[in-house]
Scaffold this active site. Structure first.
Site, PDB file in Angstrom:
ATOM      1  N   ARG A 102      28.476  31.084  42.148  1.00  0.00           N
ATOM      2  CA  ARG A 102      28.394  32.431  41.567  1.00  0.00           C
ATOM      3  C   ARG A 102      27.190  32.443  40.654  1.00  0.00           C
ATOM      4  O   ARG A 102      27.117  31.663  39.695  1.00  0.00           O
ATOM      5  CB  ARG A 102      29.658  32.773  40.782  1.00  0.00           C
ATOM      6  CG  ARG A 102      29.476  33.995  39.898  1.00  0.00           C
ATOM      7  CD  ARG A 102      30.752  34.505  39.291  1.00  0.00           C
ATOM      8  NE  ARG A 102      31.579  35.146  40.300  1.00  0.00           N
ATOM      9  CZ  ARG A 102      32.611  35.942  40.018  1.00  0.00           C
ATOM     10  NH1 ARG A 102      32.932  36.195  38.767  1.00  0.00           N
ATOM     11  NH2 ARG A 102      33.331  36.483  40.989  1.00  0.00           N
ATOM     12  N   HIS A 129      29.113  40.557  47.083  1.00  0.00           N
ATOM     13  CA  HIS A 129      30.344  39.822  46.743  1.00  0.00           C
ATOM     14  C   HIS A 129      31.214  39.737  48.007  1.00  0.00           C
ATOM     15  O   HIS A 129      32.267  40.373  48.094  1.00  0.00           O
ATOM     16  CB  HIS A 129      31.067  40.546  45.604  1.00  0.00           C
ATOM     17  CG  HIS A 129      32.119  39.724  44.917  1.00  0.00           C
ATOM     18  ND1 HIS A 129      32.392  38.406  45.265  1.00  0.00           N
ATOM     19  CD2 HIS A 129      32.967  40.022  43.889  1.00  0.00           C
ATOM     20  CE1 HIS A 129      33.359  37.956  44.467  1.00  0.00           C
ATOM     21  NE2 HIS A 129      33.729  38.912  43.649  1.00  0.00           N
ATOM     22  N   GLN A 132      35.140  38.815  47.849  1.00  0.00           N
ATOM     23  CA  GLN A 132      36.008  39.889  47.376  1.00  0.00           C
ATOM     24  C   GLN A 132      36.303  40.872  48.507  1.00  0.00           C
ATOM     25  O   GLN A 132      37.440  41.299  48.702  1.00  0.00           O
ATOM     26  CB  GLN A 132      35.340  40.625  46.200  1.00  0.00           C
ATOM     27  CG  GLN A 132      36.121  41.824  45.704  1.00  0.00           C
ATOM     28  CD  GLN A 132      37.426  41.443  45.028  1.00  0.00           C
ATOM     29  OE1 GLN A 132      37.455  40.582  44.158  1.00  0.00           O
ATOM     30  NE2 GLN A 132      38.529  42.082  45.422  1.00  0.00           N
ATOM     31  N   ASP A 219      34.624  50.051  40.649  1.00  0.00           N
ATOM     32  CA  ASP A 219      34.271  48.800  39.958  1.00  0.00           C
ATOM     33  C   ASP A 219      33.634  49.200  38.626  1.00  0.00           C
ATOM     34  O   ASP A 219      33.312  50.376  38.406  1.00  0.00           O
ATOM     35  CB  ASP A 219      33.286  48.001  40.852  1.00  0.00           C
ATOM     36  CG  ASP A 219      32.871  46.664  40.250  1.00  0.00           C
ATOM     37  OD1 ASP A 219      33.581  46.149  39.358  1.00  0.00           O
ATOM     38  OD2 ASP A 219      31.817  46.123  40.670  1.00  0.00           O
ATOM     39  N   CYS A 259      38.265  45.619  42.324  1.00  0.00           N
ATOM     40  CA  CYS A 259      38.073  44.169  42.416  1.00  0.00           C
ATOM     41  C   CYS A 259      38.524  43.458  41.146  1.00  0.00           C
ATOM     42  O   CYS A 259      38.815  42.265  41.178  1.00  0.00           O
ATOM     43  CB  CYS A 259      36.609  43.853  42.715  1.00  0.00           C
ATOM     44  SG  CYS A 259      35.470  44.577  41.523  1.00  0.00           S
ATOM     45  N   ARG A 287      42.796  37.374  47.268  1.00  0.00           N
ATOM     46  CA  ARG A 287      41.617  36.524  47.069  1.00  0.00           C
ATOM     47  C   ARG A 287      41.949  35.090  47.458  1.00  0.00           C
ATOM     48  O   ARG A 287      41.157  34.406  48.102  1.00  0.00           O
ATOM     49  CB  ARG A 287      41.141  36.553  45.600  1.00  0.00           C
ATOM     50  CG  ARG A 287      40.546  37.864  45.127  1.00  0.00           C
ATOM     51  CD  ARG A 287      39.255  38.221  45.855  1.00  0.00           C
ATOM     52  NE  ARG A 287      38.243  37.179  45.788  1.00  0.00           N
ATOM     53  CZ  ARG A 287      37.412  36.979  44.762  1.00  0.00           C
ATOM     54  NH1 ARG A 287      37.459  37.776  43.711  1.00  0.00           N
ATOM     55  NH2 ARG A 287      36.497  36.015  44.786  1.00  0.00           N
TER      56      ARG A 287
HETATM   57  N1  NVA Z   1      30.193  44.292  39.776  1.00  0.00           N
HETATM   58  C1  NVA Z   1      30.975  43.328  39.023  1.00  0.00           C
HETATM   59  C2  NVA Z   1      31.956  42.658  39.912  1.00  0.00           C
HETATM   60  C3  NVA Z   1      32.878  41.675  39.216  1.00  0.00           C
HETATM   61  C4  NVA Z   1      33.841  41.017  40.154  1.00  0.00           C
HETATM   62  C5  NVA Z   1      30.046  42.332  38.384  1.00  0.00           C
HETATM   63  O1  NVA Z   1      29.112  41.864  39.045  1.00  0.00           O
HETATM   64  O2  NVA Z   1      30.238  42.013  37.206  1.00  0.00           O
HETATM   65  N1   CP Z   2      36.884  40.154  41.333  1.00  0.00           N
HETATM   66  C1   CP Z   2      36.387  38.980  40.909  1.00  0.00           C
HETATM   67  O1   CP Z   2      35.511  38.385  41.519  1.00  0.00           O
HETATM   68  O2   CP Z   2      36.968  38.525  39.774  1.00  0.00           O
HETATM   69  P1   CP Z   2      36.431  37.332  38.848  1.00  0.00           P
HETATM   70  O3   CP Z   2      35.131  37.818  38.245  1.00  0.00           O
HETATM   71  O4   CP Z   2      37.507  37.165  37.824  1.00  0.00           O
HETATM   72  O5   CP Z   2      36.220  36.123  39.687  1.00  0.00           O
END
Ligand code: NVA
Ligand code: CP
Length: 300
Positions: A102, A129, A132, A219, A259, A287
């Site tokens: 990540r 992502h 997800q 989101d 998400c 997930r």
């Molecule tokens: N768009 C959000 C998704 C988190 C799962 C982010 O990148 O923070």
């Molecule tokens: N939705 C998601 O990816 O959650 P986290 O940021 O908690 O991993």
């Protein structure tokens, strides 16, 4: 399947196979049937951003599959002090059987895959992502029986989630609409590709985009890494919310997905969130099952 870098790399058939495997693994988990398909395998989890669901689902997932995982904070790795990705990739390939990462830049994920010799799984970048969205598609299939012909409407920022939802939704036969303010649209190449399907629309008009939707999705307005823009974004996105009005525009049996983490009274009202908490937390649970399916497809 060698890697999961982005959904654009997968065919509809490959996505469906992952979802079928996820359904099977969920059934086995619920019924106490062991599935140690990755006995003795190791997965490194590199995190340059925070996580609850992704970290826990991959860690528990590897345990369920008979393997083990290592949590590797990018802050503590030499990569955080400038060791090149291509060297990190070659070193980690000597120790591990797979990497989940990540991070911010999609190029970093692609480089890990290019220079390493082991499967690389994208656990979120600024661009997409995919993990997800596999769980999201799994949840939609559970609630609606299939994805083909359904309309999914995303309300909010044209971000990593939006990019992957468009690709996953269109590949599995859905109509996808995106309601976002001007200047906050999803990736231009993805939109171009989506338009060619004849099943995509994008406009600043929330109610028009939500009309007749089977699935409403939202989101956060400010993603990880955009903290400095959060206050400005609150103004820009104030009308981009899933609330009673949005729900009214959608089908009466529309499901709501998020998400997570969610910001109540920003992208979704607390009322709608709680009314749809069953599907939202089923989605979060999925997930685990979807990530295990990805691990099996890439690492078996
Ligand atoms: N768009 C959000 C998704 C988190 C799962 C982010 O990148 O923070
Ligand atoms: N939705 C998601 O990816 O959650 P986290 O940021 O908690 O991993």
């Amino acid at each position: 399947m060698k890697h999961l870098l982005k959904l654009m790399d997968l065919s509809a058939k490959e996505i469906t196979e992952i979802l079928n495997t996820a359904d099977q693994l969920k059934y086995e988990k619920k019924n106490g049937i062991p599935h140690h398909l990755l006995t003795g395998k190791t997965l490194g989890l590199i995190f340059a951003k925070s996580s609850t669901r992704t970290r826990v689902s991959f860690e528990v997932g590897m345990f369920d599959l008979g393997g083990m995982s290592l949590f590797l904070s990018a802050r503590d790795l030499q990569i955080g002090r400038g060791e090149p990705v291509r060297d990190t990739a070659r070193v980690l390939s000597r120790y591990l059987d797979g990497i989940m990462i990540r991070t911010f830049d999609q190029k970093e994920v692609e480089s890990l895959a290019e220079f390493g010799t082991i499967p690389v799984i994208n656990g979120l970048t600024d661009y997409c992502h995919p993990c997800q969205v596999l769980a999201d598609l799994m949840t939609i299939r559970e609630y609606k029986g299939a994805t083909e012909g359904l309309k999914l409407c995303y309300v909010g920022d044209g971000n990593n989630m939006t990019n992957s939802l468009i690709v996953g939704g269109i590949k599995l036969g859905m109509e996808v609409s995106v309601a976002c303010p001007k200047g906050y649209e999803p990736d231009a190449d993805i939109m171009k590709w989506a338009h060619e399907s004849g099943r995509f629309s994008c406009s600043p008009d929330v109610l028009e985009m939500a009309a007749g939707a089977d699935v409403l999705y939202t989101d956060v307005w400010a993603s990880m890494g955009q903290e400095a823009e959060a206050e400005e974004r609150k103004k820009v996105f104030k009308d981009y919310q899933i609330n009673d009005k949005t729900m009214k525009a959608a089908k009466s049996d529309a499901m709501v997905l998020h998400c997570l983490p969610a910001h109540r009274e920003e992208e979704i009202t607390a009322k709608v969130f709680e009314e749809h908490s069953r599907e939202i937390f089923d989605e979060a649970e999925n997930r685990l099952h979807a990530q295990k399916a990805v691990l099996v497809k890439c690492m078996l």
